[in-house]
Design a protein around this motif. Structure first.
Motif, PDB file in Angstrom:
ATOM      1  N   GLY A  17       0.822  -1.207   0.000  1.00  0.00           N
ATOM      2  CA  GLY A  17       0.000   0.000   0.000  1.00  0.00           C
ATOM      3  C   GLY A  17       0.856   1.256   0.000  1.00  0.00           C
ATOM      4  O   GLY A  17       0.600   2.212  -0.739  1.00  0.00           O
ATOM      5  N   LYS A  18       1.894   1.238   0.803  1.00  0.00           N
ATOM      6  CA  LYS A  18       2.820   2.370   0.865  1.00  0.00           C
ATOM      7  C   LYS A  18       3.495   2.574  -0.492  1.00  0.00           C
ATOM      8  O   LYS A  18       3.610   3.704  -0.971  1.00  0.00           O
ATOM      9  CB  LYS A  18       3.863   2.115   1.967  1.00  0.00           C
ATOM     10  N   GLN A  19       3.922   1.483  -1.127  1.00  0.00           N
ATOM     11  CA  GLN A  19       4.555   1.574  -2.453  1.00  0.00           C
ATOM     12  C   GLN A  19       3.594   2.163  -3.479  1.00  0.00           C
ATOM     13  O   GLN A  19       3.980   2.996  -4.304  1.00  0.00           O
ATOM     14  CB  GLN A  19       5.025   0.197  -2.917  1.00  0.00           C
ATOM     15  N   PHE A  20       2.328   1.710  -3.435  1.00  0.00           N
ATOM     16  CA  PHE A  20       1.336   2.229  -4.375  1.00  0.00           C
ATOM     17  C   PHE A  20       1.183   3.734  -4.214  1.00  0.00           C
ATOM     18  O   PHE A  20       1.270   4.485  -5.193  1.00  0.00           O
ATOM     19  CB  PHE A  20      -0.021   1.526  -4.181  1.00  0.00           C
ATOM     20  N   TRP A  21       0.938   4.192  -2.984  1.00  0.00           N
ATOM     21  CA  TRP A  21       0.677   5.616  -2.754  1.00  0.00           C
ATOM     22  C   TRP A  21       1.901   6.469  -3.041  1.00  0.00           C
ATOM     23  O   TRP A  21       1.775   7.580  -3.574  1.00  0.00           O
ATOM     24  CB  TRP A  21       0.152   5.845  -1.338  1.00  0.00           C
ATOM     25  N   GLU A  22       3.099   5.975  -2.721  1.00  0.00           N
ATOM     26  CA  GLU A  22       4.318   6.727  -3.030  1.00  0.00           C
ATOM     27  C   GLU A  22       4.511   6.866  -4.534  1.00  0.00           C
ATOM     28  O   GLU A  22       4.867   7.942  -5.028  1.00  0.00           O
ATOM     29  CB  GLU A  22       5.538   6.051  -2.396  1.00  0.00           C
ATOM     30  N   THR A  23       4.273   5.782  -5.263  1.00  0.00           N
ATOM     31  CA  THR A  23       4.411   5.824  -6.723  1.00  0.00           C
ATOM     32  C   THR A  23       3.379   6.761  -7.332  1.00  0.00           C
ATOM     33  O   THR A  23       3.705   7.585  -8.194  1.00  0.00           O
ATOM     34  CB  THR A  23       4.270   4.409  -7.328  1.00  0.00           C
ATOM     35  N   LEU A  24       2.140   6.649  -6.876  1.00  0.00           N
ATOM     36  CA  LEU A  24       1.065   7.500  -7.399  1.00  0.00           C
ATOM     37  C   LEU A  24       1.375   8.973  -7.137  1.00  0.00           C
ATOM     38  O   LEU A  24       1.268   9.808  -8.041  1.00  0.00           O
ATOM     39  CB  LEU A  24      -0.276   7.102  -6.771  1.00  0.00           C
ATOM     40  N   THR A  25       1.786   9.295  -5.930  1.00  0.00           N
ATOM     41  CA  THR A  25       2.096  10.680  -5.571  1.00  0.00           C
ATOM     42  C   THR A  25       3.273  11.207  -6.400  1.00  0.00           C
ATOM     43  O   THR A  25       3.235  12.335  -6.898  1.00  0.00           O
ATOM     44  CB  THR A  25       2.415  10.788  -4.065  1.00  0.00           C
ATOM     45  N   SER A  26       4.288  10.390  -6.563  1.00  0.00           N
ATOM     46  CA  SER A  26       5.442  10.787  -7.368  1.00  0.00           C
ATOM     47  C   SER A  26       5.038  11.087  -8.809  1.00  0.00           C
ATOM     48  O   SER A  26       5.444  12.101  -9.389  1.00  0.00           O
ATOM     49  CB  SER A  26       6.495   9.680  -7.333  1.00  0.00           C
ATOM     50  N   MET A  27       4.212  10.220  -9.385  1.00  0.00           N
ATOM     51  CA  MET A  27       3.752  10.437 -10.761  1.00  0.00           C
ATOM     52  C   MET A  27       2.904  11.703 -10.860  1.00  0.00           C
ATOM     53  O   MET A  27       3.068  12.496 -11.787  1.00  0.00           O
ATOM     54  CB  MET A  27       2.944   9.228 -11.253  1.00  0.00           C
ATOM     55  N   GLU A  28       2.012  11.909  -9.911  1.00  0.00           N
ATOM     56  CA  GLU A  28       1.128  13.084  -9.957  1.00  0.00           C
ATOM     57  C   GLU A  28       1.887  14.393  -9.759  1.00  0.00           C
ATOM     58  O   GLU A  28       1.413  15.446 -10.177  1.00  0.00           O
ATOM     59  CB  GLU A  28       0.020  12.951  -8.905  1.00  0.00           C
ATOM     60  N   ASN A  29       3.068  14.327  -9.147  1.00  0.00           N
ATOM     61  CA  ASN A  29       3.881  15.526  -8.947  1.00  0.00           C
ATOM     62  C   ASN A  29       4.807  15.820 -10.119  1.00  0.00           C
ATOM     63  O   ASN A  29       5.484  16.852 -10.122  1.00  0.00           O
ATOM     64  CB  ASN A  29       4.684  15.404  -7.646  1.00  0.00           C
ATOM     65  N   ASN A  30       4.840  14.938 -11.122  1.00  0.00           N
ATOM     66  CA  ASN A  30       5.647  15.177 -12.309  1.00  0.00           C
ATOM     67  C   ASN A  30       5.035  16.359 -13.081  1.00  0.00           C
ATOM     68  O   ASN A  30       3.824  16.372 -13.326  1.00  0.00           O
ATOM     69  CB  ASN A  30       5.666  13.917 -13.178  1.00  0.00           C
ATOM     70  N   PRO A  31       5.838  17.358 -13.475  1.00  0.00           N
ATOM     71  CA  PRO A  31       5.290  18.532 -14.166  1.00  0.00           C
ATOM     72  C   PRO A  31       4.493  18.217 -15.428  1.00  0.00           C
ATOM     73  O   PRO A  31       3.472  18.848 -15.701  1.00  0.00           O
ATOM     74  CB  PRO A  31       6.535  19.365 -14.505  1.00  0.00           C
TER      75      PRO A  31
END
Length: 173
Positions: A17-31
């Motif tokens: 779950g932590k991996q999913f949310w970290e990956t999702l957040t990282s992708m959403e923060n990409n310009p």
């Protein structure tokens, strides 16, 4: 022994779950991904909001159905499944042409900006299945995104700007 196994499964689930949310957040923060906020999708939602909803609902289904999936690929493929930077109505692109062609456009754009694995490519390319001439989902992650995309598109088109996380919280109560 049984308690140790349950504890291990819980720890693995929390880590995934932590991996999913970290990956999702990282992708959403990409310009480049953030630019998807500028495009309306399914009448009331931004394309980024829709992609977020699809990612979250895909992850929810994987957990609900107890499917073992690559959560990083699930998050990346879901957030990039509609990764195109145009407004089909303003650009005069017809409905069926758009429906059948945008997965290829999204994949081409995503490959220019990200290093994708085969699962992520299949997720993006097959999310419109079973539309004629669309690719078939070839992994569990792609099946989940395909299903979640239809569910979220329906919710967004009928009910407006939907917060899928709020809907899922109501389901779990």
């Amino acid at each position: 022994m049984r308690a140790e196994i349950t504890e291990l499964k819980t720890a693995r689930s929390l880590e995934r779950g932590k991996q999913f949310w970290e990956t999702l957040t990282s992708m959403e923060n990409n310009p480049r991904v953030k630019r998807l906020r500028d495009f309306t999708h399914h009448r009331f939602t931004s394309r980024l909001g829709h992609s977020h909803n699809v990612a979250v609902y895909s992850y929810y289904l994987a957990r609900k159905w107890n499917w073992k999936v690559n959560v990083e690929s699930l998050a990346v493929g879901a957030i990039l499944h509609d990764y195109y930077h145009y407004n089909r109505k303003e650009d005069g692109i017809g409905g069926y042409t758009h429906i059948s062609q945008h997965p290829k456009t999204a994949l081409n754009n995503a490959q220019q900006d990200f290093n994708l694995n085969e699962k992520e490519k299949n997720i993006i390319l097959s999310h419109m299945w079973p539309v004629p001439r669309s690719a078939r989902p070839r992994c569990r992650e792609a099946v989940l995104v395909c299903i979640a995309d239809k569910y979220c598109a329906y919710q967004e088109g009928v009910n407006g700007n939907v917060d899928i996380e709020k809907i899922l919280r109501k389901k779990s109560v």
